[in-house]
Design an enzyme around this catalytic site. Structure first.
Site, PDB file in Angstrom:
ATOM      1  N   ASP A 133       0.863  -1.184   0.000  1.00 39.40           N
ATOM      2  CA  ASP A 133       0.000   0.000   0.000  1.00 39.40           C
ATOM      3  C   ASP A 133       0.900   1.234   0.000  1.00 39.40           C
ATOM      4  O   ASP A 133       2.122   1.129   0.061  1.00 39.40           O
ATOM      5  CB  ASP A 133      -0.983  -0.029   1.176  1.00 39.40           C
ATOM      6  N   GLY A 170     -11.679   3.817   0.329  1.00 42.58           N
ATOM      7  CA  GLY A 170     -12.661   4.605   1.077  1.00 42.58           C
ATOM      8  C   GLY A 170     -13.946   3.866   1.369  1.00 42.58           C
ATOM      9  O   GLY A 170     -14.943   4.479   1.741  1.00 42.58           O
ATOM     10  N   ASP A 205      -7.983  -7.555   0.230  1.00 43.60           N
ATOM     11  CA  ASP A 205      -7.121  -7.727   1.393  1.00 43.60           C
ATOM     12  C   ASP A 205      -7.941  -7.347   2.609  1.00 43.60           C
ATOM     13  O   ASP A 205      -8.860  -6.531   2.512  1.00 43.60           O
ATOM     14  CB  ASP A 205      -5.888  -6.818   1.322  1.00 43.60           C
ATOM     15  N   HIS A 228      -5.845 -21.598  10.325  1.00 48.21           N
ATOM     16  CA  HIS A 228      -7.192 -22.049   9.943  1.00 48.21           C
ATOM     17  C   HIS A 228      -7.965 -20.938   9.224  1.00 48.21           C
ATOM     18  O   HIS A 228      -8.569 -21.183   8.180  1.00 48.21           O
ATOM     19  CB  HIS A 228      -7.989 -22.535  11.155  1.00 48.21           C
ATOM     20  N   CYS A 250      -7.417 -28.155   6.817  1.00 50.10           N
ATOM     21  CA  CYS A 250      -6.189 -27.465   7.255  1.00 50.10           C
ATOM     22  C   CYS A 250      -5.453 -28.275   8.330  1.00 50.10           C
ATOM     23  O   CYS A 250      -6.034 -29.145   8.979  1.00 50.10           O
ATOM     24  CB  CYS A 250      -6.501 -26.050   7.732  1.00 50.10           C
ATOM     25  N   CYS A 252      -7.242 -28.255  11.773  1.00 50.60           N
ATOM     26  CA  CYS A 252      -8.441 -29.099  11.905  1.00 50.60           C
ATOM     27  C   CYS A 252      -8.123 -30.583  11.768  1.00 50.60           C
ATOM     28  O   CYS A 252      -8.842 -31.427  12.301  1.00 50.60           O
ATOM     29  CB  CYS A 252      -9.494 -28.677  10.891  1.00 50.60           C
ATOM     30  N   CYS A 307     -13.040 -29.109   7.190  1.00 52.11           N
ATOM     31  CA  CYS A 307     -11.840 -28.331   6.835  1.00 52.11           C
ATOM     32  C   CYS A 307     -10.619 -29.239   6.754  1.00 52.11           C
ATOM     33  O   CYS A 307     -10.415 -30.094   7.618  1.00 52.11           O
ATOM     34  CB  CYS A 307     -11.613 -27.226   7.866  1.00 52.11           C
TER      35      CYS A 307
HETATM   36 ZN    ZN Z   1      -9.239 -25.692   9.550  1.00 52.87          ZN
END
Ligand code: ZN
Length: 369
Positions: free
Chosen positions: A93, A216, A266, A335, A306, A309, A304
């Site tokens: 940015d 904005g 973002d 996660h 990940c 998890c 999930c």
């Molecule tokens: Zn997860």
């Protein structure tokens, strides 16, 4: 001029697009989400783990890196990619938003934005030329022009004069750029006034930027105005350039904005919420602090995939949080970012296949047990 971005497919039931953005450090499939790496790190996340969850591109904050450790030092050490151990694309940015959020500690003039460091109170002048110089020293793949993020309750007179200045600052940024391989995005301001958004979008679109951002929004104007002004503004931007909705937001905001035609996002929500114990699942938000999880052997989200998890129980995650362990922030951040990246996968898949029933569903008030 526009070969860095290709629209690969368009959705049949919305304005969503599937795209490919090519940068000096690799290509990004859009729509994409950029985790926020404020101080040269996405808080509590190893770059290795960001890669593993499918992260394509990070956001770095110019304001923070300029003040500490300093952009010249980062340049001497080989640039931000080498400094933080991330070899994929980085967007920086301009520092304008952080200066905006300092409120009373800054003063804006035609020349630039004068502000006091939150670290030691020292005075600094951030001009459009300086913002470009800092981002070139950092060596990011995508740089943003300096703009003023206008408060949502500003008067029309203020929005008019501020937006005019943002346009003049954008032209100064273009004149200051020295690195042809660094993409530069213009930012559309104009507050909540459609005619001022149109004026800014049309003027910016006539300038040779490689992409455009809408700024904005997500600053307290409320969900209805966020979606209305966002959809109105993105429609005014060139089809053949990437369009980035800055700082937004919640999963439902992102889904809505992708369908309106935005390509890049973002937000600090997934990482900040993670450190506060608020976790996103496909059944809703979960507050892992709650006593009901004290002896719960189930994973946070049974659907999930990940690392968190697959390996840990809700009881363990709650224990880590209550005990104030560092691993709590690490697992929770992993996660939540995994969730956000699967959300973007689902959006891209829905566009690619062209079936409206594949769009991800997410409802904010829904709270899983
Ligand atoms: Zn997860």
């Amino acid at each position: 001029m526009t070969a860095h971005f290709t629209v690969l497919a368009k959705d049949s039931v919305s304005k969503a697009r599937l795209g490919r953005l090519v940068t000096a450090h690799g290509a990004v499939e859009t729509p994409c989400f950029m985790p926020v790496g404020t101080q040269g790190t996405v808080k509590a996340m190893l770059p290795r783990d960001l890669r593993e969850i499918g992260c394509q591109i990070l956001l770095g904050n110019t304001y923070h890196l300029y003040l500490r450790p300093g952009h010249e030092l980062i340049r001497e050490l080989g640039g931000l990619h080498r400094f933080m151990g991330w070899d994929g694309p980085i967007l920086t940015d301009s520092g304008g938003y952080q200066v905006f959020s300092l409120g009373a500690m800054r003063k804006i003039s035609e020349d630039g934005s004068c502000f006091q460091s939150h670290l030691d109170g020292s005075s600094h002048l951030l001009t459009p030329e300086k913002a470009v110089e800092i981002q070139e020293a950092l060596g990011s793949d995508i740089a943003m022009v300096l703009d003023e993020c206008i408060p949502h309750d500003a008067t029309r007179d203020y929005v008019l004069s501020s937006t005019g200045r943002t346009i003049r600052w954008a032209e100064r940024c273009l004149n200051a750029r020295r690195k042809p391989d660094q993409l530069l995005f213009g930012i559309i301001q104009g507050g909540l006034f459609e005619d001022l958004r149109r004026w800014c979008a049309e003027t910016m679109s006539s300038l040779p930027f490689e992409g455009f951002a809408v700024g904005g929004l997500g600053v307290g104007e409320g969900e209805a105005r966020l979606h209305r002004i966002g959809a109105f503004t993105v429609d005014l931007l060139p089809q053949e350039r990437p369009r980035y909705l800055m700082g937004v937001g919640r999963p439902q905001d992102i889904i809505s904005a992708v369908r309106a035609g935005f390509d890049m996002f973002d937000c600090v929500i997934p990482t900040r919420n993670a450190r506060n114990g608020t976790l996103f699942t496909w059944q809703g938000k979960v507050n892992i602090k709650r006593a009901e999880f004290a002896a719960d052997p189930r994973p946070l989200d049974e659907t999930c995939g990940c690392y968190c998890c697959r390996n840990f129980s809700r009881a363990y995650l709650r224990h880590l949080y209550v005990a104030g362990e560092i691993l709590s922030s690490q697992l929770n951040s992993l996660h939540n970012l995994y969730f956000y990246h699967r959300l973007m996968d689902k959006c891209r898949e829905a566009i690619r296949v062209g079936r409206s029933e594949l769009w991800p569903q997410w409802n904010e008030p829904g709270t899983a047990t």
